[in-house]
Design an enzyme around this catalytic site. Sequence first.
Site, PDB file in Angstrom:
ATOM      1  N   HIS A 517       0.833  -1.201   0.000  1.00 20.11           N
ATOM      2  CA  HIS A 517       0.000   0.000   0.000  1.00 20.11           C
ATOM      3  C   HIS A 517       0.873   1.259   0.000  1.00 20.11           C
ATOM      4  O   HIS A 517       0.698   2.145  -0.847  1.00 20.11           O
ATOM      5  CB  HIS A 517      -0.908  -0.023   1.236  1.00 20.11           C
ATOM      6  CG  HIS A 517      -1.723   1.214   1.440  1.00 20.11           C
ATOM      7  ND1 HIS A 517      -3.072   1.261   1.219  1.00 20.11           N
ATOM      8  CD2 HIS A 517      -1.378   2.464   1.861  1.00 20.11           C
ATOM      9  CE1 HIS A 517      -3.530   2.481   1.473  1.00 20.11           C
ATOM     10  NE2 HIS A 517      -2.510   3.228   1.876  1.00 20.11           N
ATOM     11  N   GLU A 518       1.793   1.342   0.939  1.00 23.74           N
ATOM     12  CA  GLU A 518       2.648   2.525   1.016  1.00 23.74           C
ATOM     13  C   GLU A 518       3.544   2.636  -0.209  1.00 23.74           C
ATOM     14  O   GLU A 518       3.839   3.737  -0.681  1.00 23.74           O
ATOM     15  CB  GLU A 518       3.486   2.500   2.302  1.00 23.74           C
ATOM     16  CG  GLU A 518       2.675   2.524   3.586  1.00 23.74           C
ATOM     17  CD  GLU A 518       1.707   3.696   3.685  1.00 23.74           C
ATOM     18  OE1 GLU A 518       1.970   4.739   3.038  1.00 23.74           O
ATOM     19  OE2 GLU A 518       0.691   3.568   4.386  1.00 23.74           O
ATOM     20  N   HIS A 521       1.850   4.514  -2.900  1.00 24.40           N
ATOM     21  CA  HIS A 521       2.023   5.971  -2.781  1.00 24.40           C
ATOM     22  C   HIS A 521       3.358   6.399  -3.399  1.00 24.40           C
ATOM     23  O   HIS A 521       3.443   7.403  -4.111  1.00 24.40           O
ATOM     24  CB  HIS A 521       2.012   6.386  -1.310  1.00 24.40           C
ATOM     25  CG  HIS A 521       0.656   6.450  -0.685  1.00 24.40           C
ATOM     26  ND1 HIS A 521      -0.364   7.217  -1.191  1.00 24.40           N
ATOM     27  CD2 HIS A 521       0.159   5.856   0.434  1.00 24.40           C
ATOM     28  CE1 HIS A 521      -1.439   7.096  -0.415  1.00 24.40           C
ATOM     29  NE2 HIS A 521      -1.147   6.279   0.566  1.00 24.40           N
ATOM     30  N   HIS A 524       3.246   6.441  -7.105  1.00 30.99           N
ATOM     31  CA  HIS A 524       2.493   7.599  -7.583  1.00 30.99           C
ATOM     32  C   HIS A 524       3.431   8.797  -7.747  1.00 30.99           C
ATOM     33  O   HIS A 524       3.319   9.562  -8.715  1.00 30.99           O
ATOM     34  CB  HIS A 524       1.374   7.912  -6.592  1.00 30.99           C
ATOM     35  CG  HIS A 524       0.297   8.793  -7.132  1.00 30.99           C
ATOM     36  ND1 HIS A 524      -0.741   9.272  -6.355  1.00 30.99           N
ATOM     37  CD2 HIS A 524       0.073   9.304  -8.366  1.00 30.99           C
ATOM     38  CE1 HIS A 524      -1.552  10.016  -7.092  1.00 30.99           C
ATOM     39  NE2 HIS A 524      -1.072  10.059  -8.307  1.00 30.99           N
TER      40      HIS A 524
END
Length: 727
Positions: A517-518, A521, A524
């Site tokens: 999940h991190e 980021h 992105h």
Amino acid sequence: MSCGPAPKPEPPASPPPGDDKPVVTAPAPRPPPSKRDHVLAHLARLTAIANQDPFLAAWTGPYGGVPPWDKLKVEAFPRAFEVGLALTLDEVELIAETPEPANFENTIAALENTGRHENRAETLFSIMTGNLSTPEVQAVDKEWSPKMAAARDKITFNDRLFARVTAVYAARDQLAAEQRRLVELRYDRFVKAGAKLSADDKAKVGKINEELAGLFAEFSKKVLADENTWIVLGENDLGGLSAQLKASYAAAAAERKLDGKWAVVNTRSSVDPFLEASSRRDLREQVWKAFKGRGDNAGDNDTHKTIARIVKLRAERAQLLGYASHAHWRMSDTMARDPAKAKELMMRVWPAAVARVGEEVADMEKLAKRDGLKLPFEPWDYLYYAEKVRKAKYDVDQNELKPYFELGNMIAASQWMAEKLYGITFTEITGTVPVFEPRMRVWEVKDKAGAHVGLFYGDYFARKGKRSGAWAQGYRSHETFTGQLKTPLTSNNNNFVPGAPGEPVLISLDDAETLFHEFGHALHGLLSEVSYPGLGVTPRDFVEYPSQVHEQWVLTRPILDKFAKHYKTGKPMPQALVDKVTRSSKFNQGYATVEYLSAAIVDMELHTRPDGVINPETFERETLERIGAPKQVAMRHRLPQFNHLFASDAYSAGYYSYLWSEVMDADTREAFAEAGDLFDPGVAGKLRKFILSPGNSTDRADAYRQFRGRDPDVAALLKKRGFPIKK
């Protein structure tokens, strides 16, 4: 006596023979220096000073410059902030005093290029407040956060500057699409922050912003103090704990000089495994209450008064800015726009989640009664008996999974995923650039052609002075508008519990999904192709989408075969075990959804109150009772420790965004499923092109429609969580 005409002045005497010096005449008087001249002179002096300050100066070294993490000294930051803020204000004033008519280049692009020195200092200091916090760091944060807020307001409330922004905004139709988008966002941010207010109301908003900044620092300090605690275990307190878990708690105790003991640190990565495994109900209660009681202790670290003041000030500010509530103000530039839309989504999911909790508790109570557990069933019993039910129903034991999820392998797995999906590679360069903690790791990221893309930093372990949870943080974003390419620097920060020296760090499936999940980021940021920094910030209820969607690759067969190998045997996770995990994937979704959604609903209820008058000691309980929240499940973040809401404005009235983003995430998973390949290059290419790379250079709802061909389908979310889909 008669008067004749006035005598003519005598001509200047001729120079004596041999003297050939030119005739000197008095110069014409110069006009007095303008305000712009004064600003230019002051700016030049400050720039010279700033360029000699290691916290303000441009970063040097390879990869377009890297942060000087090895030079961090808390006592030097006040001077850096003083110079940096003054320099930024001069840069902005220079734009406001530009004599030429306002246009995109001399106003909007110029604004994008201001604050470079100060931004570098704030980036460095943010690492200290989040990762290396000490009383000295907290004191600087408390003093300077209000001053930074005041400087930002001084820019927003500069009438001459806003007049120039307004002029460019009025002529925006003449600009290219990306420039027009930047102008619209910049103008809207000025208006939202109060640029159109009267002088009196600007002063009031400015005062509120300064006080809030101090309160945010105060809240963070209090919660961190409660997180820097632990529960000490003796030899008779280890019932139910696996050997690996015992080893990690022993290592935590040794780090705290507790020889011959074990310690459960007051962070989620340490607490949740204990609650799942410990057969000692009394200790589960003690550990649970310590964790959920952070900030709720009637002592020096109690946060109730701080919360009440923050909520009240936010409501007052929203009223001054012309909004019905803080939630309406915060959500005005999100995808949802209106609190009612966010509530509608949450309440569509809530009843099904509550009903599922009832079913889960009924199953667990059967086992609890066999154990002779004295009812009522309590929140600290939930995870323990959920694991028992999981094993009974699906023959899945978390301890059976952990040996396959070694931390180093999972980090490598996430990077391999990125290579397969997006064609970027990660090469470790740890030791060649500065870091702020010895156990940090660093990778260079390159594209298919071998060109440099950026750097990725990983800070994975819990320690004193580091806030709890997991988060990504960018150090530098992609941009090209000055004619010079700036490449991204980004990081992941986790709180895994380090093992004993020489022992592997084994993490749970949930921890592995958090790591991916991190990393989403980080991707992105690394895949950004925006020209202007102002287009790199996406709406709050979009920002979790790129992170959540990357969780799905943890249990894909290629990842498992290459990286999820048993730390002893070296064999990959067998498909039979994967199938059991898949069958149980919807298990305990009642708990997971209610735990999260109750916190999101309370956040929205808190911030839609027009007057902002609340009693934090009762508001949470009364709201949960009103919506029928099961007593066996506590909010994931109770108000007294809810950093998302009270350490800044960032997620206030925005915790719903995880659910909003999950609608897009679930629908994106369906896109890969429809393609028949979770690494389908066509879907991955569109995901990168429309979702990850453009930042906020296009409307994010339009971007999703470009990616998927339609709006996201809420049914995909309900299906993912295993809830009934109403037609």
